[in-house]
Design an enzyme around this catalytic site. Structure first.
Site, PDB file in Angstrom:
ATOM      1  N   SER A 686       0.806  -1.229   0.000  1.00  0.00           N
ATOM      2  CA  SER A 686       0.000   0.000   0.000  1.00  0.00           C
ATOM      3  C   SER A 686       0.837   1.275   0.000  1.00  0.00           C
ATOM      4  O   SER A 686       0.291   2.366  -0.125  1.00  0.00           O
ATOM      5  CB  SER A 686      -0.970  -0.001   1.179  1.00  0.00           C
ATOM      6  OG  SER A 686      -0.258   0.158   2.368  1.00  0.00           O
ATOM      7  N   LYS A 729      -6.400   4.021   8.673  1.00  0.00           N
ATOM      8  CA  LYS A 729      -5.456   4.939   8.045  1.00  0.00           C
ATOM      9  C   LYS A 729      -5.999   6.363   8.045  1.00  0.00           C
ATOM     10  O   LYS A 729      -5.282   7.331   8.335  1.00  0.00           O
ATOM     11  CB  LYS A 729      -5.164   4.487   6.611  1.00  0.00           C
ATOM     12  CG  LYS A 729      -4.298   3.238   6.559  1.00  0.00           C
ATOM     13  CD  LYS A 729      -4.107   2.763   5.152  1.00  0.00           C
ATOM     14  CE  LYS A 729      -3.195   1.542   5.117  1.00  0.00           C
ATOM     15  NZ  LYS A 729      -3.110   0.965   3.792  1.00  0.00           N
TER      16      LYS A 729
END
Ligand code: ADP
Length: 789
Positions: A686, A729
């Site tokens: 990611s 996140k």
């Protein structure tokens, strides 16, 4: 011994007195004593003594007959002529005679029968012809006879020596026969055999038969002796044990114990198969000496059978309204999860039974998975038991060991059922993702049988040997991540995701649940300890770093302990915790979150990372150093992250000219990518777009905006692929003072999970390609910055 000269004179006589023998045959050359009692026999002896002491001896066919009748053949026709060697009258009128056999005779006719028999006879001539055949027969007979002597032990070994020296085959056969323990008819057969070869053949076959019999006798004897010894020994030991037990008073205890077990069993109303098995074991126990190891094993087993809840049920409370109330009482938030649980219970309420898919709660530690399961149990009024599968690597831990193992026990499932003491508890199988398989078998396959509604009505535990019905149990499982859950198990479960809490949620949970609980546990009331929201936030951010609230609860417990001490020592109430006094309660702050950079910088991009304890901000630095176009990666990066850095690099090189990068840069420079906090291992795809952004920034001298953070996987063609953990996140970005989050478009669905108050304050840009990313993230070339080209 007589010689042949004498014999001739004997033969001259045509008639001689006859003495019928009973059960005995005298062979030529044989010296033998016997007793005579019948008048006729005594008379015959007397006549013989008057002349030349010769007498004919022939056997009666039947020993019992007192007065044998000669004509129909009560007496054998072939007998022996013998010489009387000695006569001894005994006081009771009987006579003991010692005779020596001379030769075989054939009785022709009876001349007189009174006062004793007198017969006419022919002497049967002996043939002493020897050839190879008779020689062979003699040897074989000798060999057999030797065997016979060894086995029978009744014949003195000297006989063997004397027989060994014989040369005449017929004589050898006679002497051996007279020493054998044969039947009368058999001996007579040999007496009647004229030819020595025939005699030896017969003798041989009798010997073989006798040896067989002796052999068998010996075996039987041995067996009987062994058996006797064993039973005698056992009997003796048992008697001794009885005496000892009696002395100790054990025997009474044992009978009482067995009786008690039987009574208990009778009251339990067990399934038939189980009861049968238990009864059998109790019977076995009754027969065993109490202190033996085996008895302990059997006793243990019976105890297990008696203690398990074979038929004990609690009554369910299937009422969704009450359940909702209880779930809300115990937990703040978790709306979706609670909804799902209530739907499940509603279906159960309608179908009147608790059956259906197994719930699997997946989420980071401390988000309330265990306590949710507990609440479900409370809501439906069932017992709750928990079993952690973390580290279970052996099938036997689930299914137990067979009783033949030393120290065998039932498996965990049965142990849990014992603990639950009802047949229908709620069982929480914790951490099913932490189970592992090794050579001892795969615990997942055993667990499948436990969880499968088709099979678990007859769960087989190796120790119990009888099946246990698990179909009434409500199983709930938990896991931290999907990855570790064995596929077939995952297929059988309905997954409910619980993601981490936001700061706001944590604050509410602390105020509503954790703090009241902790103050109560520490003997205080909520009025005696005042912690303002601001301070609680500080505890959440400065002293804990987690997705759940477990460590927060611990910190609050710490505050309560200190406060309790202060109350006791100073009697000052209430205690107020402020921002400035917090460090007195908890020490200095342990954590600080990474925050956005102060300025836009070249070659430095902000990424977002997901960890087990929640999200965090991750900076990525790129710098150009003199070299030959190598990509240097540092910062303890995992393989996936390295590869996605490679992909980003290749993609940028392929588009260098479009991006305004001098294509020759690889001739002069190496590219160094570093991810700070280098001691912490990092991995995953990611960070792909963040690395790409940092590289482009470094190569084009365009700074990256300081308030932008990004996450997404990059492909070689520059597409942006979705990632996991978006909620965590985004929360980390918000906490870190970021204004804009760049995320893959395909993650749009995850935005729903993010609380509205955060999405409102954050600008979340969903992108599909790297161009979109750069458009959002890169600032124009700054004044005075030197470029590469
Ligand atoms: P997990 O099983 O997910 O690791 P636990 O169930 O052990 O977490 O939760 C840890 C603690 O946090 C428990 O005391 C629990 O009551 C509390 N807790 C977690 N989430 C909530 C919530 N939403 N509301 C109230 N308390 C919560």
């Amino acid at each position: 011994m007589s010689n042949s000269g004498e014999l001739k004179t004997d033969v001259m006589r045509e008639t001689l007195p006859l003495l019928p023998l009973r059960g005995l045959i005298i062979f030529p050359y044989m010296v033998s004593p016997f007793e005579v009692a019948r008048d006729k026999s005594i008379s015959a002896l007397e006549e013989a003594m008057l002349y030349d002491r010769l007498i004919i001896l022939s056997s009666q066919r039947q020993a019992k007959v007192y007065e044998p009748y000669p004509e129909p053949g009560d007496i054998y026709e072939v007998g022996t002529m013998a010489e009387i060697k000695q006569l001894l009258k005994l006081p009771d009128g009987t006579i003991r005679v010692l005779v020596e056999g001379r030769c075989r005779v054939n009785i022709n006719c009876y001349q007189q029968t009174e006062p004793h028999y007198r017969v006419k006879f022919d002497v049967i001539a002996e043939c002493s012809e020897k050839n190879v055949e008779t020689e062979a027969l003699m040897r074989s007979t000798l060999y057999q006879f030797e065997q016979y002597i060894k086995l029978s032990k009744k014949i003195p070994p000297e006989v063997m020596t004397s027989v060994n020296n014989l040369e005449d085959p017929g004589r050898m056969a006679d002497i051996i026969t007279s020493n054998l323990n044969l039947k009368l008819e058999e001996k007579q057969e040999i007496l009647e055999a004229v030819h020595p070869r025939e005699r030896l053949e017969k003798l041989c076959s009798f010997l073989v038969k006798e040896i067989d019999i002796l052999e068998m006798e010996r075996k039987i004897h041995l067996r009987v002796r062994k058996q006797m010894e064993k039973t005698q020994k056992e009997y003796y030991l048992r008697e001794q044990m009885k005496a000892i037990q009696k002395e100790l008073g054990d025997q009474d205890d044992r009978t009482a114990e067995v009786e008690e077990l039987r009574n208990k069993l009778a009251q339990l109303n067990l399934p038939e198969e189980v009861e049968e098995k238990a009864l059998k074991e109790i019977d076995r126990l009754a027969k065993m000496p109490p202190m033996s190891a085996e008895a302990v094993v059997v006793r243990n087993y019976i105890d297990w059978i008696l203690v398990l809840p074979w038929s004990k049920l609690t009554e369910d409370r299937l009422d969704v309204t009450t359940a909702e109330q209880i779930l809300n009482e115990d937990h703040y938030g978790l709306e979706k999860v609670k909804e799902r649980i209530l739907e499940y219970l509603a279906v159960c309420q309608l179908t009147k039974q608790l059956k259906g898919p197994i719930l699997c709660l997946i989420g980071p530690p401390g988000v309330g998975k265990t306590s949710l399961a507990k609440s479900v149990a409370r809501a439906i009024n069932r017992k709750f038991v928990r079993f952690s599968l973390g580290g279970v690597r052996d099938e036997a831990e689930i299914r137990g060991h067979r009783r033949t193992y030393v120290g065998a026990m039932p498996g965990k499932i049965i142990q849990i059922m014992k603990q639950a003491a009802t047949k229908n508890p709620v069982i929480l199988l914790d951490e099913i993702d932490k189970m592992s398989a090794d050579f001892r078998g795969d615990p997942a396959s055993a667990l499948l049988e436990v969880l499968d509604p088709e099979q678990n009505c007859a769960f087989g535990d190796h120790y119990l040997e009888v099946t246990f019905d698990l179909s009434k149990v409500l199983f709930i499982t938990t896991a931290n991540t999907y990855q570790g859950i064995p596929r077939p198990l995952l297929d059988r479960m309905e997954v409910i995701n619980i993601s981490g809490y936001t700061e706001e949620e944590k604050l509410e949970i602390a105020k509503r649940h954790l703090l009241p609980k902790q103050t109560k546990d520490h003997g205080m009331t909520m009025d005696e300890l005042i912690i303002p929201d601001l301070v609680l936030r500080q505890v959440i951010n400065g002293y804990t770093r987690e997705s759940g609230v477990r460590s927060l609860e611990r910190q609050l417990a710490g505050v309560c302990r200190k406060a309790a001490r202060e109350i006791v020592q100073t009697s000052k109430k209430p205690i107020r915790v402020t921002k400035t006094t917090l460090h007195k309660f908890l020490g200095t702050e342990k954590y600080h979150y990474n925050v956005a950079e102060e300025q836009d910088q070249i070659g430095l991009a902000t990424g977002l990372a997901w960890t087990e304890v929640g999200g965090d901000i991750l900076t990525i630095e790129v710098t150009l150093v003199k070299g030959k176009g190598q990509l240097i990666l540092t910062g303890k990066l995992g393989e996936v992250m390295r590869e996605s850095a490679q992909a980003a690099y290749s993609y940028i090189r392929s588009r260098a000219s479009e991006l305004g990068i001098n294509e020759d840069f690889t001739e002069h420079y190496d590219l160094h990518v570093h991810v700070p906090e280098g001691a912490i291992p990092k991995d995953g795809p990611s960070a792909g777009i963040t690395i790409a952004t940092a590289i482009v920034s470094a190569l084009t001298n365009r700074p990256v905006r300081k308030d932008v953070a990004m996450t997404g996987e990059i492909t070689l063609r520059g597409r942006v692929l979705p990632i996991g953990g978006l909620k965590e996140k985004v929360l980390a970005a918000y906490r870190g003072g970021i204004k804009k989050v760049i995320a893959p478009r395909e993650n749009q669905k995850d935005l729903e999970e993010i609380p509205a108050n955060i999405t409102r304050k954050l600008d979340i840009e969903l992108v599909e390609s790297m161009d979109d990313v750069w458009r959002q993230a890169l600032a124009p070339i700054s004044e005075g910055a030197s470029t590469l080209n």
